[in-house]
Design an enzyme around this catalytic site. Structure first.
Site, PDB file in Angstrom:
ATOM      1  N   ALA A 130      -7.688   2.757  -4.951  1.00 47.99           N
ATOM      2  CA  ALA A 130      -8.607   3.864  -4.665  1.00 47.99           C
ATOM      3  C   ALA A 130      -8.417   4.371  -3.241  1.00 47.99           C
ATOM      4  CB  ALA A 130     -10.052   3.409  -4.884  1.00 47.99           C
ATOM      5  N   TYR A 131      -8.167   3.455  -2.317  1.00 48.81           N
ATOM      6  CA  TYR A 131      -7.903   3.823  -0.923  1.00 48.81           C
ATOM      7  C   TYR A 131      -6.639   4.676  -0.821  1.00 48.81           C
ATOM      8  CZ  TYR A 131      -6.100   2.938   3.831  1.00 48.81           C
ATOM      9  OH  TYR A 131      -5.566   3.076   5.087  1.00 48.81           O
TER      10      TYR A 131
END
Length: 220
Positions: A130-131
């Site tokens: 997600a980062y």
């Protein structure tokens, strides 16, 4: 020069602020927690207390007014979940760029991440994936802004070892580590090198002095 840094209490940002203040520039760091203000003053920076997750574009444009450059060095940080990767690493970066455009601050740098991609490799840990997606989305947004002279810096694995002042900076470096000291030094040099606008650069430790490495990628 006046340089405003989003994520002003981050480990790279504090190093950058110290460098900028030490060479006579006016550094200002945006922080969310007023308790961090003294840490910024200790490195010679002006603390600006604003929460980028809840601020308006107009509010941030107001504090960018009159700046010579803007640096997005904010991040949700370790221990944060998927939601804050989106709200900080992506959404806050977009808001900061919107505010820079509104304030007329053309020089714009963003600290991204090596491997930033909308489709991280299969098997990537979900929060880290997600980062990487959030960083890639912020980078893609910045690339579509002709009103900003942007440079995207993608460091490798960050370490707290003392900086060497020697790096490998290129469009593609391959994997590797780099000290936070050296990331800050490269950012300071990039701010002063507007001919690096429009470049996406990877950064790892290497053998080339920082100033020479930046000059080389700028084609100067």
């Amino acid at each position: 020069m006046r340089i405003v840094i989003a994520g002003g209490h981050g480990q790279i940002a504090l190093r950058l602020e110290r460098l900028l203040a030490g060479r006579g520039d006016e550094a200002a760091g945006i922080i969310r927690d007023p308790a961090q203000a003294d840490d910024l003053r200790a490195v010679g920076a002006e603390p600006l207390v604003h929460d980028l997750e809840h601020a308006s574009v107009e509010e941030i444009a107001g504090i960018l007014d009159g700046a010579d450059a803007a640096v997005f060095a904010a991040g949700a940080g370790p221990g944060s979940g998927v939601g804050r990767k989106q709200s900080v690493d992506h959404a806050a970066a977009v808001l900061f760029a919107d505010a820079a455009e509104r304030a007329g601050v053309r020089r714009h740098l963003i600290v991204s991440a090596m491997g930033a991609s909308p489709e991280p490799r299969a098997g990537t840990e979900p929060v880290f994936a997600a980062y990487l997606r959030a960083k890639a989305a912020a980078d893609d947004d910045l690339r579509r802004r002709p009103g900003l002279d942007w440079t995207i810096l993608r460091p490798g694995l960050l370490t707290d070892d003392p900086g060497t002042g020697r790096v490998h900076l290129a469009a593609s470096t391959g994997p590797g580590a780099v000290t936070r000291d050296d990331v800050a030094a490269v950012l300071a040099e990039l701010i002063d090198t507007p001919s690096t606008a429009g470049l996406i650069l990877e950064l790892i430790e290497g053998h080339t002095p920082v100033a020479v490495a930046v000059k080389d990628v700028a084609g100067n």
